[in-house]
Design a protein around this motif. Structure first.
Motif, PDB file in Angstrom:
ATOM      1  N   UNK B  72       0.659  -1.135  -0.084  1.00  0.00           N
ATOM      2  CA  UNK B  72       0.023  -0.035  -0.112  1.00  0.00           C
ATOM      3  C   UNK B  72       0.856   0.960   0.096  1.00  0.00           C
ATOM      4  N   UNK B  73       0.370   2.064  -0.994  1.00  0.00           N
ATOM      5  CA  UNK B  73       1.009   3.520  -0.613  1.00  0.00           C
ATOM      6  C   UNK B  73       0.095   4.671   0.770  1.00  0.00           C
ATOM      7  N   UNK B  74       0.161   4.923   1.315  1.00  0.00           N
ATOM      8  CA  UNK B  74      -0.803   5.217   2.314  1.00  0.00           C
ATOM      9  C   UNK B  74      -0.217   7.038   1.826  1.00  0.00           C
ATOM     10  N   UNK B  75       0.726   7.637   0.598  1.00  0.00           N
ATOM     11  CA  UNK B  75       0.238   9.015  -0.096  1.00  0.00           C
ATOM     12  C   UNK B  75      -0.902   9.307  -0.544  1.00  0.00           C
ATOM     13  N   UNK B  76      -0.652   8.083  -1.281  1.00  0.00           N
ATOM     14  CA  UNK B  76      -1.416   7.984  -2.437  1.00  0.00           C
ATOM     15  C   UNK B  76      -2.585   7.277  -2.840  1.00  0.00           C
ATOM     16  N   UNK B  77      -2.658   6.899  -1.143  1.00  0.00           N
ATOM     17  CA  UNK B  77      -4.371   6.385  -0.718  1.00  0.00           C
ATOM     18  C   UNK B  77      -4.599   5.252  -2.198  1.00  0.00           C
ATOM     19  N   UNK B  78      -3.458   4.335  -1.886  1.00  0.00           N
ATOM     20  CA  UNK B  78      -3.183   3.502  -2.842  1.00  0.00           C
ATOM     21  C   UNK B  78      -2.910   1.415  -2.754  1.00  0.00           C
ATOM     22  N   UNK B  79      -4.257   1.014  -2.682  1.00  0.00           N
ATOM     23  CA  UNK B  79      -3.836  -0.652  -2.619  1.00  0.00           C
ATOM     24  C   UNK B  79      -3.296  -1.236  -3.908  1.00  0.00           C
ATOM     25  N   UNK B  80      -2.525  -1.721  -3.324  1.00  0.00           N
ATOM     26  CA  UNK B  80      -1.990  -3.266  -4.715  1.00  0.00           C
ATOM     27  C   UNK B  80      -2.135  -4.848  -4.354  1.00  0.00           C
ATOM     28  N   UNK B  81      -1.915  -5.025  -5.329  1.00  0.00           N
ATOM     29  CA  UNK B  81      -1.796  -6.701  -5.130  1.00  0.00           C
ATOM     30  C   UNK B  81      -0.574  -6.932  -6.405  1.00  0.00           C
ATOM     31  N   UNK B  82       0.718  -7.434  -6.475  1.00  0.00           N
ATOM     32  CA  UNK B  82       0.942  -8.117  -7.269  1.00  0.00           C
ATOM     33  C   UNK B  82       0.859  -9.339  -7.693  1.00  0.00           C
ATOM     34  N   UNK B  83       0.545  -9.348  -8.816  1.00  0.00           N
ATOM     35  CA  UNK B  83       0.424 -11.016  -8.507  1.00  0.00           C
ATOM     36  C   UNK B  83       0.964 -11.498  -9.279  1.00  0.00           C
ATOM     37  N   UNK B  84       1.870 -12.679  -9.304  1.00  0.00           N
ATOM     38  CA  UNK B  84       2.954 -13.732 -10.553  1.00  0.00           C
ATOM     39  C   UNK B  84       2.343 -15.066 -10.638  1.00  0.00           C
ATOM     40  N   UNK B  85       3.336 -15.893 -11.609  1.00  0.00           N
ATOM     41  CA  UNK B  85       2.443 -17.063 -11.509  1.00  0.00           C
ATOM     42  C   UNK B  85       1.344 -18.004 -11.980  1.00  0.00           C
ATOM     43  N   UNK B  86       1.149 -16.811 -12.510  1.00  0.00           N
ATOM     44  CA  UNK B  86      -0.777 -17.154 -12.497  1.00  0.00           C
ATOM     45  C   UNK B  86      -0.631 -18.429 -12.978  1.00  0.00           C
ATOM     46  N   UNK B  87      -2.020 -18.878 -12.513  1.00  0.00           N
ATOM     47  CA  UNK B  87      -2.674 -20.256 -13.196  1.00  0.00           C
ATOM     48  C   UNK B  87      -4.078 -19.711 -13.353  1.00  0.00           C
ATOM     49  N   UNK B  88      -4.675 -20.748 -14.082  1.00  0.00           N
ATOM     50  CA  UNK B  88      -6.112 -20.520 -14.362  1.00  0.00           C
ATOM     51  C   UNK B  88      -6.771 -20.847 -13.382  1.00  0.00           C
TER      52      UNK B  88
END
Lengths: 109, 122
Positions: B72-88
């Protein structure tokens, strides 16, 4: 991981009363599981109805009541309205790990 | 008015990566824990990941441990989810939601966003 179980489907008559339950595979549901209930209508995001056993959200009608019933969490709908037809999900917390039940499809008919 | 707006969902090949974002407004972002919840087509809800208000504490479902990273970036009020090795089986609508308070352990989910669709092709 714990398994949370709900009735797959229930039907209630308009104006009637129905109770949805939420069961934990680890034993009795307590206030320490911080049980919550969510309503989801087709094509919409879920929205919080009840949290911490029996606290209603600001938009939750008084006809919805959350409680602990025996060893389970329960959501009682009194005076069902056609607009209450939806999927209902419970959520239990296990020391930070939050597990949803499979959901109950409620039909008002 | 509390608003949560997710973005970043798309069609991606199996093994690929994607980053989801959730922009928050209408509340003190840094004072609220945040969560990601997903829903596969025609299925129920699954808790994916949570992060405390400060970002110092995180939770991941067993199904995504080692592949997904919440931040999260509390200065930009943004939450993130980095997703790798994605599966069906990661194919789902991903919702972000805020909690009533700073901890995801004790504080309940409050407001949900409208979701963003992730499709993983095999």
């Amino acid at each position: 991981q714990a398994v949370v179980t709900q009735e797959p489907s229930l039907t209630v008559s308009p104006g009637g009363t129905v109770t949805l339950t939420c069961d934990s595979s680890t034993g009795a549901v307590t206030s320490g599981h911080y049980p919550c209930w969510f309503q989801q209508k087709p094509g919409q995001a879920p929205r919080t109805l009840i949290y911490d056993v029996g606290n209603r959200h600001s938009w939750t009608p008084a006809r919805f009541t959350g409680s602990l019933l025996g060893d389970k969490a329960a959501l009682t709908l009194s005076g069902a309205q056609p607009d209450d037809e939806a999927d209902y999900y419970c959520l239990l917390s296990y020391n930070g790990a939050r597990v949803f039940g499979g959901g109950t499809k409620l039909t008002v008919l | 008015e509390v608003r949560l707006l997710e973005s970043g969902g798309s069609l991606v090949q199996s093994g690929g990566s994607l980053r989801l974002s959730c922009v928050a407004s209408g509340f003190t972002f840094g004072s609220c824990a945040m969560s990601w919840v997903r829903q596969a087509p025609g299925k129920g809800l699954e808790s994916v990941s949570s992060i405390s208000g400060s970002g110092s504490s995180t939770y991941y479902a067993d199904s995504v441990v080692g592949r997904f990273t919440v931040s999260r970036d509390n200065f930009d009020n943004t939450l993130y989810l980095q997703m790798t090795s994605l599966r069906a089986e990661d194919t789902a609508v991903y919702y972000c939601a805020n909690h009533f308070g700073n901890t995801y352990i004790y504080d309940a989910l409050d407001i949900w966003g409208q979701g963003t669709m992730v499709t993983v092709s095999s």
